[in-house]
Design a protein around this motif. Structure first.
Motif, PDB file in Angstrom:
ATOM      1  N   PRO A   1       0.817  -1.226   0.000  1.00  0.00           N
ATOM      2  CA  PRO A   1       0.000   0.000   0.000  1.00  0.00           C
ATOM      3  C   PRO A   1       0.850   1.277   0.000  1.00  0.00           C
ATOM      4  O   PRO A   1       0.413   2.314  -0.509  1.00  0.00           O
ATOM      5  N   SER A   2       2.066   1.182   0.540  1.00  0.00           N
ATOM      6  CA  SER A   2       2.942   2.370   0.588  1.00  0.00           C
ATOM      7  C   SER A   2       3.427   2.766  -0.811  1.00  0.00           C
ATOM      8  O   SER A   2       3.990   3.837  -0.993  1.00  0.00           O
ATOM      9  N   GLU A   3       3.228   1.882  -1.797  1.00  0.00           N
ATOM     10  CA  GLU A   3       3.653   2.183  -3.169  1.00  0.00           C
ATOM     11  C   GLU A   3       2.493   2.637  -4.054  1.00  0.00           C
ATOM     12  O   GLU A   3       2.679   2.880  -5.243  1.00  0.00           O
ATOM     13  N   LEU A   4       1.293   2.695  -3.488  1.00  0.00           N
ATOM     14  CA  LEU A   4       0.096   3.058  -4.275  1.00  0.00           C
ATOM     15  C   LEU A   4      -0.453   4.410  -3.843  1.00  0.00           C
ATOM     16  O   LEU A   4      -0.386   4.759  -2.661  1.00  0.00           O
ATOM     17  N   SER A   5      -1.053   5.125  -4.783  1.00  0.00           N
ATOM     18  CA  SER A   5      -1.652   6.425  -4.446  1.00  0.00           C
ATOM     19  C   SER A   5      -2.716   6.274  -3.357  1.00  0.00           C
ATOM     20  O   SER A   5      -3.365   5.211  -3.249  1.00  0.00           O
ATOM     21  N   ALA A   6      -2.917   7.353  -2.633  1.00  0.00           N
ATOM     22  CA  ALA A   6      -3.885   7.360  -1.533  1.00  0.00           C
ATOM     23  C   ALA A   6      -5.294   6.991  -2.005  1.00  0.00           C
ATOM     24  O   ALA A   6      -6.081   6.392  -1.267  1.00  0.00           O
ATOM     25  N   SER A   7      -5.601   7.323  -3.259  1.00  0.00           N
ATOM     26  CA  SER A   7      -6.967   7.148  -3.761  1.00  0.00           C
ATOM     27  C   SER A   7      -7.438   5.690  -3.735  1.00  0.00           C
ATOM     28  O   SER A   7      -8.641   5.446  -3.722  1.00  0.00           O
ATOM     29  N   VAL A   8      -6.520   4.729  -3.690  1.00  0.00           N
ATOM     30  CA  VAL A   8      -6.940   3.319  -3.784  1.00  0.00           C
ATOM     31  C   VAL A   8      -7.654   2.881  -2.505  1.00  0.00           C
ATOM     32  O   VAL A   8      -8.826   2.480  -2.536  1.00  0.00           O
ATOM     33  N   THR A   9      -6.964   2.948  -1.361  1.00  0.00           N
ATOM     34  CA  THR A   9      -7.643   2.513  -0.129  1.00  0.00           C
ATOM     35  C   THR A   9      -8.657   3.558   0.342  1.00  0.00           C
ATOM     36  O   THR A   9      -9.582   3.225   1.087  1.00  0.00           O
ATOM     37  N   ALA A  10      -8.526   4.791  -0.160  1.00  0.00           N
ATOM     38  CA  ALA A  10      -9.507   5.827   0.213  1.00  0.00           C
ATOM     39  C   ALA A  10     -10.890   5.516  -0.383  1.00  0.00           C
ATOM     40  O   ALA A  10     -11.885   6.147  -0.006  1.00  0.00           O
ATOM     41  N   ARG A  11     -10.970   4.545  -1.302  1.00  0.00           N
ATOM     42  CA  ARG A  11     -12.288   4.137  -1.816  1.00  0.00           C
ATOM     43  C   ARG A  11     -13.149   3.525  -0.712  1.00  0.00           C
ATOM     44  O   ARG A  11     -14.372   3.500  -0.815  1.00  0.00           O
ATOM     45  N   ILE A  12     -12.474   2.980   0.311  1.00  0.00           N
ATOM     46  CA  ILE A  12     -13.208   2.282   1.377  1.00  0.00           C
ATOM     47  C   ILE A  12     -13.295   3.210   2.593  1.00  0.00           C
ATOM     48  O   ILE A  12     -12.279   3.495   3.239  1.00  0.00           O
ATOM     49  N   PRO A  13     -14.512   3.649   2.946  1.00  0.00           N
ATOM     50  CA  PRO A  13     -14.627   4.566   4.089  1.00  0.00           C
ATOM     51  C   PRO A  13     -14.406   3.831   5.415  1.00  0.00           C
ATOM     52  O   PRO A  13     -14.383   2.602   5.452  1.00  0.00           O
ATOM     53  N   VAL A  14     -14.244   4.591   6.476  1.00  0.00           N
ATOM     54  CA  VAL A  14     -14.231   4.010   7.826  1.00  0.00           C
ATOM     55  C   VAL A  14     -15.382   4.666   8.581  1.00  0.00           C
ATOM     56  O   VAL A  14     -15.530   5.888   8.554  1.00  0.00           O
ATOM     57  N   ARG A  15     -16.219   3.851   9.229  1.00  0.00           N
ATOM     58  CA  ARG A  15     -17.454   4.397   9.819  1.00  0.00           C
ATOM     59  C   ARG A  15     -17.449   4.302  11.337  1.00  0.00           C
ATOM     60  O   ARG A  15     -16.780   3.436  11.909  1.00  0.00           O
ATOM     61  N   THR A  16     -18.231   5.186  11.934  1.00  0.00           N
ATOM     62  CA  THR A  16     -18.412   5.098  13.381  1.00  0.00           C
ATOM     63  C   THR A  16     -19.797   4.529  13.697  1.00  0.00           C
ATOM     64  O   THR A  16     -20.058   4.129  14.827  1.00  0.00           O
ATOM     65  N   ASN A  17     -20.669   4.471  12.712  1.00  0.00           N
ATOM     66  CA  ASN A  17     -22.012   3.931  12.961  1.00  0.00           C
ATOM     67  C   ASN A  17     -22.070   2.447  12.579  1.00  0.00           C
ATOM     68  O   ASN A  17     -21.052   1.813  12.340  1.00  0.00           O
ATOM     69  N   ARG A  18     -23.286   1.888  12.492  1.00  0.00           N
ATOM     70  CA  ARG A  18     -23.415   0.450  12.221  1.00  0.00           C
ATOM     71  C   ARG A  18     -23.800   0.164  10.775  1.00  0.00           C
ATOM     72  O   ARG A  18     -24.177  -0.956  10.441  1.00  0.00           O
TER      73      ARG A  18
END
Ligand code: FAD
Ligand code: UDP
Length: 367
Positions: free
Chosen positions: A161-178
Motif C-alpha cells: 500500500p505504501s507504493e500506491l496512491s492514496a486514492s486506492v484505499t480511500a475508496r473504502i470509508p471508515v465508519r463510526t455507525n453500524r
C-alpha cells in the motif's frame, strides 16, 4: 462503408457514446474484439442457469440522477445494497470497518462516541497523506491496517500500500455507525434482466452497425470514419511509444454448487490474509435470482492478461500524461473510458464521461 463515427470497444464507454451519437442521426460503426458487448460488465447465464458476471462482480451505484435516469431508458432495476464481510482472525466481520467490526474484533462494547475516541487513540497521524498506507494508518492505525488492508492490497495490486496512491484505499470509508452497506450512494441497483440485455437495448438502433471479434488494428486502414472514439488501452493505441502503462489483471475462477442454495451470508466475502484470491462473490445475492443451486467467482490478481485496473501511482500518472498529450494532438480521435483515460472509474463515472464527451462533440459540430 463510410461512417460518421468508428467506436472502438463496446463496453459502457463505447455503447453509451454509440447510442447518443446514433440517436442524434450519426452513422456509427461499433466494434469490439471480444465476442460480446458490455465490456467488463458483461453477464450471461452459466450452464446451470444462473446469471453470472464473466469478469467479476459488477454492482451499480451512483449519486447522479442524470446517469440513473439515462440508463433507466434501457432497463428496469432490481434494488440491491451490497454488503461485504472480511475474514479476519477466524471471524467474518463487516467491511467497511464500522462499529460492529470493532466491537466484535476486539470484544468491546463501544458506542459511536467512544468509537471516535478509540480511532483517535489507535490512529497514526500523518502530516501528508500521499500513499494508500498513509490513508489507513492515519485513520485507524496499524493493527486494523494489517488485519484488513495490507494483505488484501498486496494481493490485489502486487505491491505494498505504501507504493500506491492514496486514492486506492480511500475508496473504502471508515465508519463510526453500524451502517454495513458497501456503498452509500442514492441509487444502488442492478439491471433487472442483466447488463448484457441493457446494452443490447441501448445499441439496438438502425444507425449502429455492430461488429464483434473485430480488432481495431485489423480494420483501421479500411474503415472510413470522420471521427474515432477509442475506449481501449491508450498505450496500445500509440503502439507503446513511451513504454507499457501498467494495468492489473485478474484470473476468474467460476464454480457452481448444485447441492446448496447459498454458500455465504453476503454477496462478497473478502480474504485479506488467506489464500491467493482476494474475494469470493456469490451472484444470487446480487441479482436476486432464485435457484436450487448457487454460482460463485473467486478473483486471483495477476500482472499478465486482459487489462482490468489502471494502477494508481504517481509514476504511472506521469507516463499516462505523456500519452494524454499525444492523444490531444490526434485531431479526429476521442479517448474515453477506464482504459483510454487510465482512470480507476466505476461504471457510473464511465457513463458520465461518455455522456459529456458526446455532448462536447455534438456542440462542436465536429462531424
Ligand atoms: P471496458 O468495459 O473495459 O470496455 C472496453 C472494451 O474495449 C472491451 O470490451 C475490449 O474488448 C474493447 N477493446 C479494447 N481494445 C480493443 C481493440 N483494439 N479493438 C476492439 N475492441 C477493443 N464498477 C462499478 O461501478 N461497480 C462494480 O462493482 C465494479 N466492479 C468491477 C469488478 C472488476 C473485477 C472490474 C475489473 C471492474 C469493476 N468495475 C466496477 C469497473 C467497471 O468494469 C468499469 O468502470 C467499466 O466496465 C468500464 O467500461 P469501459 O467501457 O471504459 O471499459
Ligand atoms: N481494500 C482492502 N481490503 C478490503 C477491501 C478493499 O485493503 O477488504 C483496498 C484494496 O487496496 C482494494 C481497494 O481497497 O484494491 C479498493 O477496494 P474496492 O472494493 O473498491 O475494489 P474493486 O471492487 O474496485 O476491486
Amino acid at each position: 462503408m463510410v461512417y460518421d463515427y468508428l467506436i472502438v470497444g463496446a463496453g459502457f464507454a463505447g455503447c453509451v457514446t454509440a447510442e447518443r451519437l446514433a440517436s442524434s442521426g450519426k452513422k456509427v460503426l461499433l466494434i469490439d474484439k471480444r465476442p460480446h458487448i458490455g465490456g467488463n460488465a458483461f453477464d450471461e447465464f452459466d450452464q446451470y442457469g444462473i446469471l453470472i458476471h464473466k469478469y467479476g462482480p459488477h454492482i451499480f451505484h451512483t449519486n447522479s440522477e442524470q446517469i440513473f435516469k439515462y440508463l433507466s431508458k434501457f432497463t428496469e432495476w432490481h434494488h440491491y445494497e451490497h454488503r461485504v464481510l472480511a475474514k479476519v482472525d477466524d471471524q467474518l466481520l463487516p467491511i467497511p470497518i464500522n462499529l460492529d467490526t470493532i466491537n466484535r474484533l476486539y470484544h468491546l462494547d463501544l458506542d459511536e462516541e467512544s468509537l471516535k475516541d478509540f480511532y483517535e487513540k489507535v490512529r497514526e497521524p500523518r502530516e501528508f497523506i500521499r500513499t494508500s498506507e498513509d490513508v489507513v494508518l492515519n485513520t485507524v492505525g496499524r493493527d486494523l491496517y494489517e488485519k484488513f488492508y495490507r494483505g488484501y492490497t498486496r494481493k490485489q495490486w502486487g505491491m505494498d500500500p505504501s507504493e500506491l496512491s492514496a486514492s486506492v484505499t480511500a475508496r473504502i470509508p471508515v465508519r463510526t455507525n453500524r451502517d454495513d452497506r458497501y456503498f452509500t450512494d442514492t441509487y444502488q441497483v442492478m439491471p433487472l434482466h442483466g447488463y448484457a440485455k441493457m446494452f443490447k437495448k441501448m445499441i439496438d438502433l438502425p444507425n449502429i452497425e455492430l461488429k464483434l471479434e473485430t480488432d481495431f488494428e485489423a480494420i483501421k486502414d479500411y474503415v472510413q470514419a470522420s471521427h474515432i472514439i477509442y475506449t481501449g488501452p491508450i498505450d496500445t493505441y500509440f503502439n507503446y511509444r513511451f513504454g507499457k502503462l501498467p494495468y492489473r489483471s485478474l484470473r476468474f475462477e467460476h464454480e457452481h454448487d448444485d447441492s446448496i442454495q447459498q454458500c455465504q451470508p453476503t454477496g462478497t466475502v473478502n480474504y485479506p490474509n488467506d489464500f491467493d484470491f482476494t474475494r469470493i462473490t456469490e451472484f444470487k445475492h446480487l441479482t436476486g435470482q432464485t435457484h436450487s443451486g448457487t454460482s460463485i467467482v473467486r478473483e486471483y490478481p495477476q500482472s499478465e492478461g486482459d487489462p482490468y485496473y489502471p494502477v494508481p501511482r504517481s509514476e504511472n500518472e506521469f507516463l499516462y500524461k505523456k500519452y494524454k498529450s499525444l492523444a490531444e494532438e490526434e485531431k479526429n480521435v476521442t479517448f474515453v473510458g477506464r482504459l483510454a483515460q487510465y482512470r480507476y472509474y466505476n461504471m457510473d463515472q464511465v457513463v458520465g464521461a461518455a455522456l459529456s464527451v458526446v455532448e462536447k462533440l455534438l456542440e462542436a459540430g465536429s462531424v
